[in-house]
Design an enzyme around this catalytic site. Structure first.
Site, PDB file in Angstrom:
ATOM      1  N   GLU A  81       0.872  -1.213   0.011  1.00 38.69           N
ATOM      2  CA  GLU A  81      -0.004   0.168   0.072  1.00 38.69           C
ATOM      3  C   GLU A  81       0.846   1.130   0.004  1.00 38.69           C
ATOM      4  O   GLU A  81       1.811   1.430   0.432  1.00 38.69           O
ATOM      5  CB  GLU A  81      -0.795   0.147   1.093  1.00 38.69           C
ATOM      6  CG  GLU A  81      -1.819  -1.275   1.598  1.00 38.69           C
ATOM      7  CD  GLU A  81      -2.446  -1.195   2.717  1.00 38.69           C
ATOM      8  OE1 GLU A  81      -2.498  -0.247   3.570  1.00 38.69           O
ATOM      9  OE2 GLU A  81      -2.958  -2.258   3.102  1.00 38.69           O
TER      10      GLU A  81
ATOM     11  N   LYS B  95       2.374   4.487   1.152  1.00 38.65           N
ATOM     12  CA  LYS B  95       2.462   5.126   2.332  1.00 38.65           C
ATOM     13  C   LYS B  95       2.199   6.538   2.400  1.00 38.65           C
ATOM     14  O   LYS B  95       3.085   7.491   1.982  1.00 38.65           O
ATOM     15  CB  LYS B  95       3.992   4.738   3.005  1.00 38.65           C
ATOM     16  CG  LYS B  95       4.190   5.192   4.424  1.00 38.65           C
ATOM     17  CD  LYS B  95       5.350   5.015   5.083  1.00 38.65           C
ATOM     18  CE  LYS B  95       5.490   5.301   6.530  1.00 38.65           C
ATOM     19  NZ  LYS B  95       5.501   6.568   6.837  1.00 38.65           N
TER      20      LYS B  95
ATOM     21  N   ASP C  40       1.338  10.186   3.350  1.00 35.08           N
ATOM     22  CA  ASP C  40       2.342  11.336   4.352  1.00 35.08           C
ATOM     23  C   ASP C  40       1.504  12.242   4.932  1.00 35.08           C
ATOM     24  O   ASP C  40       1.264  13.544   4.400  1.00 35.08           O
ATOM     25  CB  ASP C  40       3.589  11.825   3.573  1.00 35.08           C
ATOM     26  CG  ASP C  40       4.512  12.366   4.320  1.00 35.08           C
ATOM     27  OD1 ASP C  40       4.670  12.070   5.646  1.00 35.08           O
ATOM     28  OD2 ASP C  40       5.359  13.150   4.086  1.00 35.08           O
TER      29      ASP C  40
ATOM     30  N   TYR D 192      -6.996   2.385   5.873  1.00 38.52           N
ATOM     31  CA  TYR D 192      -6.354   1.275   5.627  1.00 38.52           C
ATOM     32  C   TYR D 192      -6.448  -0.073   6.847  1.00 38.52           C
ATOM     33  O   TYR D 192      -5.872  -1.031   6.681  1.00 38.52           O
ATOM     34  CB  TYR D 192      -4.835   1.451   5.195  1.00 38.52           C
ATOM     35  CG  TYR D 192      -3.948   2.498   6.243  1.00 38.52           C
ATOM     36  CD1 TYR D 192      -3.896   2.108   7.638  1.00 38.52           C
ATOM     37  CD2 TYR D 192      -3.789   3.647   5.763  1.00 38.52           C
ATOM     38  CE1 TYR D 192      -3.215   3.050   8.422  1.00 38.52           C
ATOM     39  CE2 TYR D 192      -3.234   4.723   6.448  1.00 38.52           C
ATOM     40  CZ  TYR D 192      -3.034   4.423   7.921  1.00 38.52           C
ATOM     41  OH  TYR D 192      -2.274   5.130   8.758  1.00 38.52           O
TER      42      TYR D 192
ATOM     43  N   LYS E  25      10.941   3.351   2.543  1.00 40.72           N
ATOM     44  CA  LYS E  25      10.983   4.583   2.341  1.00 40.72           C
ATOM     45  C   LYS E  25      11.431   4.800   1.157  1.00 40.72           C
ATOM     46  O   LYS E  25      12.726   4.456   1.038  1.00 40.72           O
ATOM     47  CB  LYS E  25      11.674   5.493   3.586  1.00 40.72           C
ATOM     48  CG  LYS E  25      10.602   5.333   4.891  1.00 40.72           C
ATOM     49  CD  LYS E  25      10.216   6.664   5.216  1.00 40.72           C
ATOM     50  CE  LYS E  25       9.257   6.496   6.331  1.00 40.72           C
ATOM     51  NZ  LYS E  25       9.621   7.432   7.300  1.00 40.72           N
TER      52      LYS E  25
ATOM     53  N   CYS F 205      12.774  48.858  -2.279  1.00 41.32           N
ATOM     54  CA  CYS F 205      12.244  47.815  -3.363  1.00 41.32           C
ATOM     55  C   CYS F 205      13.108  47.561  -4.489  1.00 41.32           C
ATOM     56  O   CYS F 205      13.461  48.528  -4.987  1.00 41.32           O
ATOM     57  CB  CYS F 205      10.909  48.141  -3.622  1.00 41.32           C
ATOM     58  SG  CYS F 205      10.175  47.212  -5.122  1.00 41.32           S
TER      59      CYS F 205
ATOM     60  N   CYS G 176      11.258  49.382  -7.937  1.00 38.43           N
ATOM     61  CA  CYS G 176      10.793  50.905  -7.838  1.00 38.43           C
ATOM     62  C   CYS G 176      11.686  51.653  -6.652  1.00 38.43           C
ATOM     63  O   CYS G 176      11.506  52.736  -7.004  1.00 38.43           O
ATOM     64  CB  CYS G 176       9.159  50.885  -7.542  1.00 38.43           C
ATOM     65  SG  CYS G 176       9.081  50.408  -5.797  1.00 38.43           S
TER      66      CYS G 176
ATOM     67  N   CYS H  84       7.149  45.794  -0.495  1.00 41.30           N
ATOM     68  CA  CYS H  84       7.308  47.252  -0.964  1.00 41.30           C
ATOM     69  C   CYS H  84       6.355  47.849  -0.720  1.00 41.30           C
ATOM     70  O   CYS H  84       4.796  47.391  -0.921  1.00 41.30           O
ATOM     71  CB  CYS H  84       7.462  47.190  -2.569  1.00 41.30           C
ATOM     72  SG  CYS H  84       7.330  48.651  -3.322  1.00 41.30           S
TER      73      CYS H  84
ATOM     74  N   CYS I 291       4.035  50.811  -7.258  1.00 40.00           N
ATOM     75  CA  CYS I 291       5.153  49.928  -7.503  1.00 40.00           C
ATOM     76  C   CYS I 291       4.705  49.405  -8.814  1.00 40.00           C
ATOM     77  O   CYS I 291       3.637  48.614  -8.648  1.00 40.00           O
ATOM     78  CB  CYS I 291       5.669  48.980  -6.408  1.00 40.00           C
ATOM     79  SG  CYS I 291       6.945  47.716  -7.030  1.00 40.00           S
TER      80      CYS I 291
HETATM   81  P1  AMP Z   1       6.082   6.776  10.430  1.00 43.79           P
HETATM   82  O1  AMP Z   1       5.572   7.672  10.840  1.00 43.79           O
HETATM   83  O2  AMP Z   1       7.165   6.971   9.547  1.00 43.79           O
HETATM   84  O3  AMP Z   1       6.736   5.936  11.666  1.00 43.79           O
HETATM   85  O4  AMP Z   1       5.303   5.517   9.597  1.00 43.79           O
HETATM   86  C1  AMP Z   1       4.053   5.069  10.226  1.00 43.79           C
HETATM   87  C2  AMP Z   1       2.878   5.712   9.826  1.00 43.79           C
HETATM   88  O5  AMP Z   1       2.565   5.516   8.518  1.00 43.79           O
HETATM   89  C3  AMP Z   1       1.631   5.263  10.402  1.00 43.79           C
HETATM   90  O6  AMP Z   1       1.411   5.940  11.923  1.00 43.79           O
HETATM   91  C4  AMP Z   1       0.676   5.941   9.610  1.00 43.79           C
HETATM   92  O7  AMP Z   1       0.112   6.945   9.989  1.00 43.79           O
HETATM   93  C5  AMP Z   1       1.341   5.864   8.351  1.00 43.79           C
HETATM   94  N1  AMP Z   1       1.015   5.403   7.138  1.00 43.79           N
HETATM   95  C6  AMP Z   1       0.676   5.838   5.810  1.00 43.79           C
HETATM   96  N2  AMP Z   1       0.085   4.933   5.120  1.00 43.79           N
HETATM   97  C7  AMP Z   1      -0.132   3.587   5.512  1.00 43.79           C
HETATM   98  C8  AMP Z   1      -0.841   2.362   5.168  1.00 43.79           C
HETATM   99  N3  AMP Z   1      -1.098   2.351   3.774  1.00 43.79           N
HETATM  100  N4  AMP Z   1      -0.614   1.507   6.134  1.00 43.79           N
HETATM  101  C9  AMP Z   1      -0.242   1.770   7.580  1.00 43.79           C
HETATM  102  N5  AMP Z   1       0.301   3.140   7.903  1.00 43.79           N
HETATM  103  C10 AMP Z   1       0.114   4.070   7.041  1.00 43.79           C
HETATM  104 ZN    ZN Z   2       8.338  48.575  -5.452  1.00 46.38          ZN
END
Ligand code: AMP
Ligand code: ZN
Length: 630
Positions: free
Chosen positions: A74, A76, A78, A183, A271, A365, A368, A384, A389
């Protein structure tokens, strides 16, 4: 929707917690309650190479005795992890992860995330885990807006999502369009689900949003293929990902593998390599934005980053430079975090030789030569301050033709850009010297649309005077203040000679705003513009506003305490609606608006019998009065 809202207000007991009205509307939260998680919210073990992943697979095979293992791969995401609790199919709680044991109750804000169902397709009592995130598109939009308003920028979509979920003003959360992927389903055995694959499918079926790029792989080889694919395609995806999570598919094997103190043994986060590089800052240039914001940009020794050569990097603003002590000549770390422009994130101080030069905010600036400074203390951006300007010209004309000002339909962003580029607009008043020939010379502008535009321009000549004032773009003067001014000074001829004392006599105009107006009016450029406008009849007639958009007319307000928006914005809001505002209470005051930590005014208001009102009640009042006046 409106009818439903009214019904719910009249019969609060009958309002359903899953009503669509929960998505909208406006609530100011007091803070976030702590919640203890019934199950520990684990983090994930990380790996950074294919070798590590092979090692992980070997360990799993050894512990389970399998020759090849099926994994769910899956993305990951962010963002920030979230725990959802549904009771009888209804969303009952949403909590952040916190430290894994205790998080915060953010249910009200999570209701503003549209992809999170308030009601599941089945009446289940179920716990779900997932991720809340902000797309790159939203992230860029948000930062652009913040830059224009002189606010600190978010470093990446994760910080932006986390900051948004902790907003006290729920309407702000609605505006920022967060999104979600779920998930994990807790206790899948209750639903006779045997694998993560089935669990994801089931979650989708009951109405939760899951990520469609997830894939079931049958062994290490297929897993590696997926990891390669994900890494290659990550750029094309509009949501932030920082890797791939690989999970043993079979729940029975997951149980036998179990957990360490921190991580599940049946999952591993792969990662992606960080897109960072080291290079040298050769110089710093200053860009001047449309609103006059001065943005420092680092000129770099060219370096390869995520497949492209990078020569410039954003330094955001001078606070950013100061906090990190970034200097010309420094060796720095640059990163591409999904934005188009890479950013300088860190100085490698060990590489300093002593010949590095500090970066100071410019006193004038670069476009100008006008003075620079902050608009107010909260502002991080240096701008500015010259209203004329050239860098601001396009934005000034856009304001001029906008609906709240001269309301010239057809004179929009892209046309203004062209007209400025071709030298046809050097000043606001030049709008009235455009002729059909001039305009139709521009590519793509036919005679018919040119004629229509000219008609629109002519029509705007008789705009109500407060709109003309708004159109001038006087610093610190918005629509509300413009209305006040137009009552006292009904034509350009009269406004031109306004003195500070006269201005300050107007209820709602303080010293700072008065100074700003007088200074603006005294500029040679302003006088020229005003003269030209007057010669076209703009702002020469005394025009009465017949609009009934002043529901607060004849009401006097005083404010105490901290509001969810800056006080100056609240004042503008009230003025726009026709209210008058005073800084001191008297028997003539109609309402005291009470924010957080109210001052002594609260006691006084109670004593002299002034009505109290909070922000939410104020909104209701406005709604009510708008209705009765229309
Ligand atoms: P880390 O914060 O780098 O330790 O990664 C763990 C975090 O990844 C978890 O707490 C989740 O919030 C996040 N995460 C994102 N996508 C997923 C996924 N598909 N399955 C599980 N965790 C995920
Ligand atoms: Zn200016």
């Amino acid at each position: 929707m409106k009818e439903l809202m009214e019904l719910e207000k009249a019969y609060p007991k009958l309002a359903s917690p899953t009503s669509p009205t929960q998505r909208v509307g406006y609530k100011i939260l007091k803070g976030f309650r702590s919640v203890k998680h019934p199950f520990f919210m684990y983090s994930l073990d990380n790996s950074y190479s294919m070798d590590d992943m092979a090692e992980f697979d070997k360990r799993v095979r050894k512990l389970t005795g399998l020759t090849s293992v099926k994994y769910m791969c899956e993305m990951k995401i962010d963002g920030l992890s979230i725990r959802l609790k549904y009771e009888d199919g209804k969303l009952a709680l949403a909590a952040t992860r916190g430290d894994g044991k205790v998080g915060e109750d953010v249910t009200e804000n999570i209701k503003r995330v549209r992809s999170i169902p308030l009601l599941l397709q089945k009446n289940l009592n179920v716990e779900i885990r997932g991720e809340i995130y902000m797309s790159y598109t939203e992230f860029r939009k948000l930062n652009l807006l913040r830059q224009q308003n002189g606010l600190a920028l978010f470093a990446n979509p994760r910080n932006a999502a986390a900051g948004t979920i902790r907003q006290l003003d729920t309407s702000e959360v609605s505006k920022r369009h967060l999104n979600s992927f779920m998930y994990t389903l807790i206790s899948p055995e209750k639903y006779d689900l045997k694998t993560q694959y089935e669990a994801l499918k089931y979650m989708r079926k009951i109405g939760l949003k899951t990520n469609e790029s997830s894939k079931l792989v049958h062994d290490l080889e297929e897993m590696k293929e997926y990891l390669d694919w994900a890494q290659k395609h990550r750029k094309e995806i509009d949501y932030p990902i920082d890797g791939v999570v690989v999970k043993v598919n079979d729940f029975s094997y997951q149980s036998s593998l179990g957990f360490t103190a921190k991580y599940p043994r049946w999952a591993m986060a792969y990662k992606f390599p960080a897109e960072q590089a080291r290079t040298l800052i050769k110089d710093v240039t200053i860009q001047v934005g449309r609103s006059g914001t001065l943005t420092p940009v680092a000129m770099l020794e060219p370096v390869k980053l995520a497949g492209t050569m990078v020569k410039r990097a954003s330094l955001h603003n001078f606070d950013y430079i100061q906090k990190r002590d970034i200097r010309i000549g420094d060796v720095v770390l640059v990163e591409k975090a999904g934005e188009i422009i890479p950013q300088v994130i860190k100085v490698i101080k060990e590489e300093r030789t002593g010949s590095e030069r500090k970066i100071e905010p410019p006193k004038s600036c670069p476009i100008c030569g006008g003075p620079t400074g902050k608009m107010n203390e909260k502002d991080v951006a240096i701008r500015c301050l010259n209203p004329y300007c050239p860098a601001k010209l396009e934005a000034r004309i856009e304001n001029f033709s906008s609906r709240k000002a001269m309301n010239i339909r057809g004179l929009g962003k892209s046309l203004i850009k062209k007209l400025v580029k071709n030298g046809l607009l050097k000043d606001l008043a030049d709008v009235y010297e455009l002729g059909v020939e001039k305009i139709s010379k521009l590519e793509k502008m036919g005679e018919k649309s040119s004629k229509n535009l000219i008609k629109e321009i002519e029509r705007s000549e008789s705009a109500p005077f407060y709109k003309v004032i708004t159109a001038l773009g006087i610093p610190m003067v918005g629509e509300g203040t413009a209305r006040l001014l137009s009552n006292e000074f009904p034509t350009l001829e009269r406004l031109k000679c306004a003195r500070k004392e006269e201005l300050m006599k107007i209820n709602g105009i303080g010293e700072k705003v008065a100074d700003s107006i007088v200074e603006f009016l005294s500029l040679e450029q302003t006088q020229k513009t005003v003269e030209k406008l007057t010669s076209h009849g703009v702002g020469t007639r005394q025009t009465e506003s017949h609009e009934d958009d002043t529901p607060l007319k004849d009401l006097k307000f005083v404010i105490t305490g901290t509001l969810s928006i800056p006080r100056i914005e609240m004042k503008e809001y009230l003025l726009k609606l026709g209210a008058s505002i005073s800084s001191t209470l008297s028997s003539k005051t109609d309402y005291l608006i009470v924010g957080e930590n109210p001052g002594s005014k609260l006691e006084k208001a109670k004593k002299i019998g002034v009505k109290l009102i909070n922000e939410e009640e104020l909104k209701n009042l406005v709604n009510q009065l708008s209705k009765t006046s229309s």
